[in-house]
Design an enzyme around this catalytic site. Structure first.
Site, PDB file in Angstrom:
ATOM      1  N   THR A  28       0.822  -1.212   0.000  1.00  0.00           N
ATOM      2  CA  THR A  28       0.000   0.000   0.000  1.00  0.00           C
ATOM      3  C   THR A  28       0.851   1.254   0.000  1.00  0.00           C
ATOM      4  OG1 THR A  28      -1.853  -1.092   1.061  1.00  0.00           O
ATOM      5  CG2 THR A  28      -1.718   1.270   1.373  1.00  0.00           C
ATOM      6  N   SER A  75       1.437  -7.611  -0.833  1.00  0.00           N
ATOM      7  CA  SER A  75       2.173  -8.600  -0.028  1.00  0.00           C
ATOM      8  C   SER A  75       1.358  -9.835   0.339  1.00  0.00           C
ATOM      9  CB  SER A  75       2.765  -7.954   1.225  1.00  0.00           C
ATOM     10  OG  SER A  75       1.805  -7.798   2.246  1.00  0.00           O
ATOM     11  N   THR A 108       1.669  -4.218   4.298  1.00  0.00           N
ATOM     12  CA  THR A 108       1.493  -4.517   5.726  1.00  0.00           C
ATOM     13  C   THR A 108       1.006  -5.945   5.981  1.00  0.00           C
ATOM     14  OG1 THR A 108      -0.795  -3.697   5.700  1.00  0.00           O
ATOM     15  CG2 THR A 108       0.930  -2.115   6.297  1.00  0.00           C
ATOM     16  N   ASP A 109       0.361  -6.559   4.961  1.00  0.00           N
ATOM     17  CA  ASP A 109      -0.355  -7.809   5.232  1.00  0.00           C
ATOM     18  C   ASP A 109       0.541  -8.962   5.673  1.00  0.00           C
ATOM     19  OD1 ASP A 109      -2.741  -6.565   4.780  1.00  0.00           O
ATOM     20  OD2 ASP A 109      -3.037  -7.358   2.767  1.00  0.00           O
TER      21      ASP A 109
HETATM   22  C1  SIN Z   1      -0.173  -5.303   1.024  1.00  0.00           C
HETATM   23  O1  SIN Z   1       0.051  -5.929   2.058  1.00  0.00           O
HETATM   24  O2  SIN Z   1       0.604  -5.325   0.054  1.00  0.00           O
HETATM   25  C2  SIN Z   1      -1.430  -4.515   0.887  1.00  0.00           C
HETATM   26  C3  SIN Z   1      -1.926  -3.961   2.152  1.00  0.00           C
HETATM   27  C4  SIN Z   1      -1.003  -2.968   2.798  1.00  0.00           C
HETATM   28  O3  SIN Z   1       0.141  -2.759   2.429  1.00  0.00           O
HETATM   29  O4  SIN Z   1      -1.498  -2.343   3.762  1.00  0.00           O
END
Ligand code: SIN
Length: 348
Positions: A28, A75, A108-109
């Protein structure tokens, strides 16, 4: 224009600005939406590392940046192949005298999984910092730019040496071992349940309030982890819940998995039907690790009364996803049998 550290609020202990490699993988933080008010409907991983860095002019007062685009993924789609590439690239960069630290931008995932993998396989005491964002780069009050500036400030700070892999997010510095994503939308999503953050970073000031006690980076037995994507042992995660059955476990054993992590209820307790399937799997040589789906706390080893009799290992305070990372590394390094694997889980 670079300013000297002495005249910059971003104080480091280097004589000159630290040389930091920024490795972008997507997420993100590199996401973009049609309009600035959209924080959920966007595409992750579409903004390149050059644009990410250009959005933070103050970076030039903190470090000399070397940038690489390693991947552009959401991710959720992180792969063993990409993990292998990332570990090898981080280790290669840190082995040179030209790089003082590494920052990785990530979704973040699955950030906590990648961070813990690096925590166990980086072969250097130089700082490695992961950061991310909850809001895409196009959003009002996007959190990515400040997270990136803070991550580079921490990676360029001597106090970050020897602390293992760090996650810098929302002004906090977390250990890769402890940190977990706790909210689907909030910008303070990363927390370290039970133990708290290692420290904080604000306006270039970096403070550590505690250090990491378990072995990491150069002190582990895992070298750089598996050398190629197909060298990773197959380890899957199953969950215990009301009415759980052994069907998935039997299918996994049939498919030839080397290990199963169970996200148990409470103290890693397992529905009787699922537990019987796991005990049968363990008796056939599959490594079975009990973790908890609760989200904080640890899983107590029940010893001779049950875990030892069933051939189960307990995950200590690792969540199921990090327990899977550790189990894969331990199996890849030749670890076998519940006693040996329990030693690993008690240590790391
Ligand atoms: C991801 O994990 O690539 C998408 C969600 C995020 O980064 O918050």
């Amino acid at each position: 224009m670079n300013t000297s550290p002495a005249s910059s609020p971003f104080s480091t202990l280097y004589a000159a600005l630290p040389r930091i490699a920024v490795l972008a993988t997507g997420g993100t933080i590199a996401g973009s939406a049609q309009d600035a008010t959209s924080t959920a409907g966007y595409q992750a991983g579409v903004v390149g590392v050059g644009q990410l860095l250009a959005a933070v002019p103050a970076l030039s007062t903190v470090a000399n940046i070397h940038a690489e685009q390693i991947a552009s993924v959401d991710s959720k789609d992180m792969s063993l192949a990409l993990w292998t590439t990332l570990v090898q690239r981080v280790n290669a960069l840190l082995a040179t005298e030209d790089i003082d630290g590494v920052v990785i931008t990530h979704g973040t995932d699955t950030l906590e999984e990648t961070a813990y993998l690096l925590h166990l396989t980086v072969r250097s005491t130089k700082p490695v910092v992961l950061t991310a964002a909850m809001r895409p780069s196009s959003a009002l009050s996007a959190d990515g730019p400040l997270n990136l500036l803070n991550a580079v400030s921490v990676a360029g700070h001597r106090a970050a040496h020897g602390q293992g892999v760090l996650v810098v997010f929302n002004n906090r510095i977390h250990s890769a071992r402890d940190v977990v994503k706790t909210s689907t939308f909030a910008v303070d999503t990363f927390q370290s349940p039970e133990v708290g953050a290692l420290g904080w970073v604000q306006d270039g000031r970096v403070e550590f309030q505690r250090s990491v006690v378990r072995p990491h980076t150069v002190a582990t037995e895992f070298a750089s982890g598996p050398a190629s994507a197909d060298a990773w042992p197959a380890v899957e995660i199953v969950t215990s819940y009301a009415g759980a059955t052994r069907t998935i476990v039997d299918a996994l054993v049939q498919a030839g998995v080397r290990g199963i992590v169970v996200a148990g209820t409470g103290n890693g307790s397992i529905h009787a039907a699922l537990q019987q399937g796991l005990a049968d799997a363990a008796s056939q040589g599959v490594a079975v690790v009990r973790a908890s789906r609760v989200g904080s706390g640890h899983v107590m080893h029940n010893g001779a009364a049950s875990d030892d009799a069933l051939g189960f290992v307990t995950a200590n305070s690792l969540n199921p996803y990090k327990a899977r990372v550790l189990l894969m590394l331990a199996l890849a390094a030749g670890g076998t049998g519940p006693a040996e694997l329990q030693r690993v889980f008690d240590l790391y």
